[in-house]
Write an enzyme that holds these catalytic residues in place. Sequence first.
Site, PDB file in Angstrom:
ATOM      1  CB  THR A  77     -28.108 -12.548 -67.897  1.00 32.47           C
ATOM      2  OG1 THR A  77     -28.713 -12.192 -66.652  1.00 32.47           O
ATOM      3  CG2 THR A  77     -28.342 -14.030 -68.157  1.00 32.47           C
ATOM      4  CG  ASN A  98     -28.669  -9.286 -70.733  1.00 27.81           C
ATOM      5  OD1 ASN A  98     -27.820 -10.165 -70.733  1.00 27.81           O
ATOM      6  ND2 ASN A  98     -29.269  -8.864 -69.630  1.00 27.81           N
ATOM      7  NE  ARG A 161     -30.054 -12.719 -70.755  1.00 35.39           N
ATOM      8  CZ  ARG A 161     -31.320 -12.363 -70.605  1.00 35.39           C
ATOM      9  NH1 ARG A 161     -32.192 -12.613 -71.575  1.00 35.39           N
ATOM     10  NH2 ARG A 161     -31.750 -11.753 -69.508  1.00 35.39           N
ATOM     11  CG  HIS A 306     -34.043  -8.209 -61.812  1.00 36.68           C
ATOM     12  ND1 HIS A 306     -33.264  -7.086 -61.919  1.00 36.68           N
ATOM     13  CD2 HIS A 306     -33.431  -9.163 -62.564  1.00 36.68           C
ATOM     14  CE1 HIS A 306     -32.233  -7.331 -62.704  1.00 36.68           C
ATOM     15  NE2 HIS A 306     -32.309  -8.592 -63.111  1.00 36.68           N
ATOM     16  CG  ASP A 349     -25.959 -14.590 -64.482  1.00 38.29           C
ATOM     17  OD1 ASP A 349     -26.114 -14.520 -63.239  1.00 38.29           O
ATOM     18  OD2 ASP A 349     -26.902 -14.448 -65.287  1.00 38.29           O
ATOM     19  CG  HIS A 484     -27.633  -7.469 -62.488  1.00 35.17           C
ATOM     20  ND1 HIS A 484     -27.238  -7.674 -63.784  1.00 35.17           N
ATOM     21  CD2 HIS A 484     -28.854  -8.049 -62.359  1.00 35.17           C
ATOM     22  CE1 HIS A 484     -28.175  -8.369 -64.412  1.00 35.17           C
ATOM     23  NE2 HIS A 484     -29.163  -8.613 -63.582  1.00 35.17           N
TER      24      HIS A 484
END
Length: 543
Positions: A77, A98, A161, A306, A349, A484
């Site tokens: 992400t 991340n 973020r 997820h 993303d 991912h």
Amino acid sequence: MKRTGIFTLAFTLVFFNLFAQNRANKPKLIVGIVVDQMRQEYLHKYYDRYEEGGFKRLMNEGFMAKNGHYNYIPTYTGPGHASVYTGATPSTHGIIGNNWYVKELGKSIYCAEDSTVSNVGGTARSGEISPRNLLSTTVTDELRMATNQRSKVVGVAIKDRGASLPAGHLGDAYWYEGANGEFMTSTYYYESLPDWVKEFNEQNKPASYLNQTWETLYPGDTYIQSIADDNDFEAAFSGKDTPSFPYDLAALQENNGGLGMISSTPFGNSLTLDFALAALEGEKMGMGEETDFLALSFSSTDYVGHRFGPTSRELEDTYLRLDQEIKRLLDYLDENYGKGEYLVFLTADHAVADIPSLMQSMNMPGGYLNSGQVKSETNDFLIKNYGPGEWVKNISNDQIFLNEPYILEKGISLADMENALAHFLLRFDGIKEIYTSSAMRNSFFAKGRPHLVQMGYNQKASGNLMIILESSWLSGSGPTGTTHGSGYTYDTHVPILFYGWNVKAGQTSRYITITDIAPTVSMLLDIKLPSGATGQPILEITD
């Protein structure tokens, strides 16, 4: 006097005509949309269920790059949002994950963390946020610079973020705090919340959304693009025996993060859009003489993805509901700015892997790498071959960080140790390839997975060994949910859509990367490219 008056009148008419042309030659507003964890496939997989004014409108009336990809590893992400807006990869913009291990500090840091700032609204634990770890300018920064900071830029997302990195160094950013249900910011941006944010928070919308039952939009048996609702591959909410509809959110929220549970439902996207529209009105965006920019990220698709995976009824329902929110946004923009007066782009993303245990049940490739075993046997191998010592400092993000000062002190060749360890690790089932930092620094890779690794490799920040798993393998024990991060197409293939101002309808199947988005916007606006940009403009849109 008469001649002077005529001249003055003529000059005035020419001036205002030029001003009007100048204003007409740029959009009132840009809306950049990043859908967290969206595959390109979802545009087509659910197409027949979408309404006419949402995704279909972007696809049919805008320009669609059907073969858009991330051009680096890892697909997370933080790096994703940074790359979309900088037009660069982690090798340049520095957001390599991340979270990542910092050798000099001996600890991991978060991509948007900044200990020099504190919360404004929300809670203290979520307030140390800014874009300072981002080492390149963004297209939003360049828009602000091109107008001497008269253009307004606002980033909005549930994830901090997802708001702070797209807003760049010069914009404003707001994110959601699940602990108290507020949208917040940090002292990097403001000393106190603007009045419109306070007014929005006072409406207590998260509680309203969670005081309902999440049912499917349509009868459950019509969700033919999803596997059976109750299965062994999806992760149930705490307090519920099965991962299946319906979800009594009012009853479940206490054991699933309180007001933070909204992030794991499609209503998190609805809440995000509610706040984004409030930002447009509160900041009067698109109403001045300069182009303004709303950087909008929908985070809930990632939380749902997820937990339930890309074949779940929950994810299908989330995208059908997101389609309605896209329609709501476009209808709002039409009404308040005028069709053709605003520019929208939509991307993701990253995409996502199928659940390995589901793949295994269908005799398809897939599996789980035992990370604990890899760590233990790595240490045993190094001690056996190099003697007792703290040879490894950290293993994270499929990277191994060696203790370089200690290795140097012992007079051991770092490159030799990297190569020896790489050869050893290939013995594990699930590990396909290993790339060393020595190879990344001393060789140029023009294509394939080595190229993707190199584009994500930052010489100062990355580890000594980069581990590539087999296709459809994940690190961990499974068997529910997914994630991912790889360079395989199921993680890299994402939507790239442009719609609105100066965009002609069309599509292409040629290979385009997400780092091409920011240069495309820059060319459309005739502003400077972001400082680290390596992407190229999409010529079908700009020429």
